[in-house]
Write a protein that holds these residues in place. Structure first.
Motif, PDB file in Angstrom:
ATOM      1  N   THR A  27      21.330  50.999 -47.255  1.00  0.00           N
ATOM      2  CA  THR A  27      21.083  50.539 -48.613  1.00  0.00           C
ATOM      3  C   THR A  27      19.811  49.685 -48.634  1.00  0.00           C
ATOM      4  OG1 THR A  27      22.523  48.626 -48.260  1.00  0.00           O
ATOM      5  CG2 THR A  27      23.531  50.587 -49.207  1.00  0.00           C
ATOM      6  N   ASN A  28      19.521  49.105 -49.798  1.00  0.00           N
ATOM      7  CA  ASN A  28      18.276  48.361 -50.007  1.00  0.00           C
ATOM      8  C   ASN A  28      17.967  47.410 -48.856  1.00  0.00           C
ATOM      9  OD1 ASN A  28      18.582  49.607 -52.465  1.00  0.00           O
ATOM     10  ND2 ASN A  28      18.547  47.746 -53.684  1.00  0.00           N
ATOM     11  N   GLY A  29      16.805  47.590 -48.234  1.00  0.00           N
ATOM     12  CA  GLY A  29      16.361  46.696 -47.177  1.00  0.00           C
ATOM     13  C   GLY A  29      16.967  46.955 -45.815  1.00  0.00           C
ATOM     14  N   GLY A  30      17.808  47.989 -45.697  1.00  0.00           N
ATOM     15  CA  GLY A  30      18.480  48.287 -44.437  1.00  0.00           C
ATOM     16  C   GLY A  30      17.635  49.137 -43.505  1.00  0.00           C
ATOM     17  N   VAL A  31      17.996  49.076 -42.229  1.00  0.00           N
ATOM     18  CA  VAL A  31      17.286  49.827 -41.184  1.00  0.00           C
ATOM     19  C   VAL A  31      18.299  50.544 -40.307  1.00  0.00           C
ATOM     20  CG1 VAL A  31      15.829  49.622 -39.114  1.00  0.00           C
ATOM     21  CG2 VAL A  31      15.353  48.185 -41.111  1.00  0.00           C
ATOM     22  N   GLN A  32      17.995  51.791 -39.950  1.00  0.00           N
ATOM     23  CA  GLN A  32      18.762  52.465 -38.903  1.00  0.00           C
ATOM     24  C   GLN A  32      17.806  52.798 -37.759  1.00  0.00           C
ATOM     25  OE1 GLN A  32      19.666  56.631 -38.452  1.00  0.00           O
ATOM     26  NE2 GLN A  32      21.847  56.185 -38.499  1.00  0.00           N
ATOM     27  N   TRP A  33      18.206  52.403 -36.561  1.00  0.00           N
ATOM     28  CA  TRP A  33      17.431  52.724 -35.360  1.00  0.00           C
ATOM     29  C   TRP A  33      18.282  53.666 -34.525  1.00  0.00           C
ATOM     30  CZ3 TRP A  33      12.744  49.854 -34.106  1.00  0.00           C
ATOM     31  CH2 TRP A  33      12.113  50.312 -32.951  1.00  0.00           C
ATOM     32  N   MET A  34      17.785  54.879 -34.329  1.00  0.00           N
ATOM     33  CA  MET A  34      18.539  55.882 -33.590  1.00  0.00           C
ATOM     34  C   MET A  34      17.733  56.382 -32.400  1.00  0.00           C
ATOM     35  SD  MET A  34      20.081  59.581 -34.755  1.00  0.00           S
ATOM     36  CE  MET A  34      18.508  60.437 -34.637  1.00  0.00           C
ATOM     37  N   THR A  35      18.369  56.377 -31.227  1.00  0.00           N
ATOM     38  CA  THR A  35      17.795  56.967 -30.025  1.00  0.00           C
ATOM     39  C   THR A  35      18.481  58.308 -29.816  1.00  0.00           C
ATOM     40  OG1 THR A  35      17.477  54.768 -29.065  1.00  0.00           O
ATOM     41  CG2 THR A  35      17.352  56.648 -27.567  1.00  0.00           C
ATOM     42  N   ALA A  36      17.744  59.398 -30.046  1.00  0.00           N
ATOM     43  CA  ALA A  36      18.350  60.723 -29.928  1.00  0.00           C
ATOM     44  C   ALA A  36      18.682  61.042 -28.469  1.00  0.00           C
ATOM     45  CB  ALA A  36      17.418  61.782 -30.502  1.00  0.00           C
ATOM     46  N   GLY A  37      17.811  60.591 -27.541  1.00  0.00           N
ATOM     47  CA  GLY A  37      18.065  60.887 -26.130  1.00  0.00           C
ATOM     48  C   GLY A  37      18.242  62.371 -25.910  1.00  0.00           C
ATOM     49  N   ARG A  38      19.295  62.721 -25.125  1.00  0.00           N
ATOM     50  CA  ARG A  38      19.462  64.135 -24.769  1.00  0.00           C
ATOM     51  C   ARG A  38      19.953  65.003 -25.919  1.00  0.00           C
ATOM     52  NH1 ARG A  38      23.724  62.625 -20.238  1.00  0.00           N
ATOM     53  NH2 ARG A  38      25.412  61.746 -21.476  1.00  0.00           N
ATOM     54  N   GLY A  39      20.357  64.373 -26.994  1.00  0.00           N
ATOM     55  CA  GLY A  39      20.647  65.219 -28.137  1.00  0.00           C
ATOM     56  C   GLY A  39      21.664  64.658 -29.100  1.00  0.00           C
ATOM     57  N   VAL A  40      21.356  64.803 -30.372  1.00  0.00           N
ATOM     58  CA  VAL A  40      22.284  64.440 -31.428  1.00  0.00           C
ATOM     59  C   VAL A  40      22.019  65.352 -32.619  1.00  0.00           C
ATOM     60  CG1 VAL A  40      20.800  62.683 -32.492  1.00  0.00           C
ATOM     61  CG2 VAL A  40      23.287  62.486 -32.683  1.00  0.00           C
ATOM     62  N   ILE A  41      23.070  65.665 -33.338  1.00  0.00           N
ATOM     63  CA  ILE A  41      22.944  66.420 -34.583  1.00  0.00           C
ATOM     64  C   ILE A  41      23.417  65.489 -35.693  1.00  0.00           C
ATOM     65  CG2 ILE A  41      23.729  68.411 -35.901  1.00  0.00           C
ATOM     66  CD1 ILE A  41      24.106  69.850 -33.178  1.00  0.00           C
ATOM     67  N   HIS A  42      22.572  65.272 -36.664  1.00  0.00           N
ATOM     68  CA  HIS A  42      22.984  64.341 -37.719  1.00  0.00           C
ATOM     69  C   HIS A  42      22.494  64.805 -39.082  1.00  0.00           C
ATOM     70  CE1 HIS A  42      19.262  61.512 -38.187  1.00  0.00           C
ATOM     71  NE2 HIS A  42      18.878  62.709 -37.844  1.00  0.00           N
ATOM     72  N   SER A  43      22.997  64.140 -40.105  1.00  0.00           N
ATOM     73  CA  SER A  43      22.607  64.428 -41.483  1.00  0.00           C
ATOM     74  C   SER A  43      22.326  63.116 -42.195  1.00  0.00           C
ATOM     75  CB  SER A  43      23.720  65.185 -42.213  1.00  0.00           C
ATOM     76  OG  SER A  43      24.903  64.398 -42.286  1.00  0.00           O
ATOM     77  N   GLU A  44      21.435  63.196 -43.173  1.00  0.00           N
ATOM     78  CA  GLU A  44      21.084  62.041 -44.000  1.00  0.00           C
ATOM     79  C   GLU A  44      21.091  62.521 -45.455  1.00  0.00           C
ATOM     80  OE1 GLU A  44      17.583  60.144 -41.330  1.00  0.00           O
ATOM     81  OE2 GLU A  44      17.672  62.318 -41.494  1.00  0.00           O
ATOM     82  N   MET A  45      22.099  62.047 -46.204  1.00  0.00           N
ATOM     83  CA  MET A  45      22.282  62.549 -47.563  1.00  0.00           C
ATOM     84  C   MET A  45      22.337  61.400 -48.569  1.00  0.00           C
ATOM     85  SD  MET A  45      22.288  65.779 -47.004  1.00  0.00           S
ATOM     86  CE  MET A  45      22.831  66.439 -48.598  1.00  0.00           C
ATOM     87  N   PRO A  46      21.603  61.544 -49.686  1.00  0.00           N
ATOM     88  CA  PRO A  46      21.600  60.496 -50.710  1.00  0.00           C
ATOM     89  C   PRO A  46      23.002  60.263 -51.273  1.00  0.00           C
ATOM     90  CG  PRO A  46      19.835  62.070 -51.099  1.00  0.00           C
ATOM     91  CD  PRO A  46      20.704  62.666 -50.036  1.00  0.00           C
ATOM     92  N   GLU A  47      23.311  59.007 -51.543  1.00  0.00           N
ATOM     93  CA  GLU A  47      24.555  58.656 -52.230  1.00  0.00           C
ATOM     94  C   GLU A  47      24.207  58.061 -53.588  1.00  0.00           C
ATOM     95  OE1 GLU A  47      27.739  56.478 -50.630  1.00  0.00           O
ATOM     96  OE2 GLU A  47      28.395  58.148 -49.389  1.00  0.00           O
ATOM     97  N   GLN A  48      23.328  58.743 -54.280  1.00  0.00           N
ATOM     98  CA  GLN A  48      22.953  58.358 -55.637  1.00  0.00           C
ATOM     99  C   GLN A  48      22.447  59.601 -56.341  1.00  0.00           C
ATOM    100  OE1 GLN A  48      19.765  55.740 -53.974  1.00  0.00           O
ATOM    101  NE2 GLN A  48      18.497  56.620 -55.589  1.00  0.00           N
ATOM    102  N   GLU A  49      22.629  59.637 -57.633  1.00  0.00           N
ATOM    103  CA  GLU A  49      22.210  60.798 -58.418  1.00  0.00           C
ATOM    104  C   GLU A  49      21.119  60.430 -59.414  1.00  0.00           C
ATOM    105  OE1 GLU A  49      25.643  62.606 -60.123  1.00  0.00           O
ATOM    106  OE2 GLU A  49      26.515  63.145 -58.175  1.00  0.00           O
ATOM    107  N   GLU A  50      20.753  59.155 -59.420  1.00  0.00           N
ATOM    108  CA  GLU A  50      19.672  58.706 -60.294  1.00  0.00           C
ATOM    109  C   GLU A  50      19.088  57.419 -59.712  1.00  0.00           C
ATOM    110  OE1 GLU A  50      21.437  58.041 -64.075  1.00  0.00           O
ATOM    111  OE2 GLU A  50      22.518  56.259 -63.428  1.00  0.00           O
ATOM    112  N   GLY A  51      17.956  57.015 -60.265  1.00  0.00           N
ATOM    113  CA  GLY A  51      17.318  55.792 -59.790  1.00  0.00           C
ATOM    114  C   GLY A  51      16.316  56.070 -58.682  1.00  0.00           C
ATOM    115  N   ARG A  52      15.698  55.011 -58.199  1.00  0.00           N
ATOM    116  CA  ARG A  52      14.636  55.142 -57.206  1.00  0.00           C
ATOM    117  C   ARG A  52      15.189  55.203 -55.797  1.00  0.00           C
ATOM    118  NH1 ARG A  52       9.485  55.447 -57.175  1.00  0.00           N
ATOM    119  NH2 ARG A  52       8.203  54.784 -55.404  1.00  0.00           N
ATOM    120  N   MET A  53      14.606  56.095 -54.993  1.00  0.00           N
ATOM    121  CA  MET A  53      14.846  56.116 -53.557  1.00  0.00           C
ATOM    122  C   MET A  53      13.490  56.011 -52.875  1.00  0.00           C
ATOM    123  SD  MET A  53      16.927  58.756 -51.109  1.00  0.00           S
ATOM    124  CE  MET A  53      18.491  58.025 -51.572  1.00  0.00           C
ATOM    125  N   GLU A  54      13.361  55.014 -51.994  1.00  0.00           N
ATOM    126  CA  GLU A  54      12.059  54.773 -51.365  1.00  0.00           C
ATOM    127  C   GLU A  54      12.257  54.199 -49.973  1.00  0.00           C
ATOM    128  OE1 GLU A  54       7.834  52.440 -52.271  1.00  0.00           O
ATOM    129  OE2 GLU A  54       9.670  51.846 -53.338  1.00  0.00           O
TER     130      GLU A  54
END
Length: 292
Positions: A97-124
């Motif tokens: 959410t606003n001001g948050g950070v995710q730090w991910m080390t993929a290393g030997r392998g990861v499968i992931h998804s990143e999907m919006p949880e909003q249908e309106e408003g600004r995403m930046e």
């Protein structure tokens, strides 16, 4: 209260060149300004990519980034505004959410998804790809989410600073890395104010302005532009001056000076390793199941 040790820069790095970035579509159709592109990977080693996304129109981001693989590097997602749900093959799940950070080390392998949880408003926000040294490319995957309050911050002389990685003015960032020694700060600067950041001599570094406009060594860096900083002997950092109320990120890191073999979301050192990554993915062995 955060203890601040004011940094002074005796000789500031200048601007080597200004990068405009490229408009691209990624994921399932998300509009992105790709600022650090593949041709710049050698010059800005250890960084592989920087994407800036930002829109008030849901059509530009709503499709998100469905399941996709990574191997051999780290991703740093910094959400300025918006809500993004992420999940991965190891069973991890979180909400940026606003001001948050995710730090991910993929290393030997990861499968992931990143999907919006909003249908309106600004995403930046931003996503940065940071290379891993050869010795760590096949390490266990790892990640951590930091909400806005967990990202260290301080203020000094007209500047509000958030320290995502490394350190600034004596304030340690949320993440430290021994080999690449990244510095990642977000600076909000009042018109007419200046901000100095020490940068180790061997680090490659750049500034991306995303609000207002700044000057570095007399050269303007407008909003939406990246300034690659010169690697000059004797320079101990950079001083940025705000022409108006401005905001920018400053990123620096120690180069790995290793071969880069990339195919989409796989970044290894050799073509053979790259082919193995593709084969592992096709065989369903790239995610958590690869070491179950």
């Amino acid at each position: 209260m955060t203890q601040v040790t004011k940094e002074s820069v005796q000789q500031s790095r200048g601007v080597e060149r200004i990068i405009n970035g490229q408009a691209v579509m990624d994921g399932a159709g998300v509009k992105i300004n790709r600022v650090l592109t593949q041709p710049l990977q050698r010059r800005l080693d250890p960084f592989l990519m920087l994407d800036n996304f930002g829109s008030d129109s849901a059509n530009d981001y709503i499709a998100g980034f469905p399941e996709h693989p990574h191997r051999g590097f780290e991703t740093v997602t910094y959400m300025l505004t918006g809500r993004m749900r992420h999940k991965d093959s190891a069973g991890n799940e979180g909400l940026l959410t606003n001001g948050g950070v995710q730090w991910m080390t993929a290393g030997r392998g990861v499968i992931h998804s990143e999907m919006p949880e909003q249908e309106e408003g600004r995403m930046e926000g931003f996503q940065l790809w940071l290379n891993l040294p050869a010795r760590d490319k096949m390490r266990d995957p790892w990640y951590r989410d930091f909400n806005a309050g967990e990202v260290p911050s301080f203020s000094t002389d007209g500047a509000q600073v958030r320290v995502i990685a490394g350190s600034s003015h004596g304030v340690a960032g949320a993440v430290q890395r021994e080999v690449t020694e990244p510095i990642y700060i977000d600076v909000e600067l009042k018109a007419g104010a200046s901000f100095s950041q020490q940068i180790p001599a061997g680090h490659n570094a750049f500034v991306f302005t995303y609000r207002g406009g700044v000057h570095i060594g007399g050269k303007p860096v407008a909003s939406g532009r990246m300034a690659i900083l010169e690697n000059v002997a004797g320079a101990d950092g950079v001083t940025v001056q705000a022409a108006e109320d401005s905001r920018f990120i400053l990123i620096a890191g120690k180069p790995l000076n290793e071969p880069i073999a990339q195919y989409g979301p796989f970044v290894m050192n050799t073509q053979a390793e790259l082919m193995q990554a593709v084969e592992d993915f096709r065989a369903g062995k790239l995610g958590e199941e690869a070491h179950a």
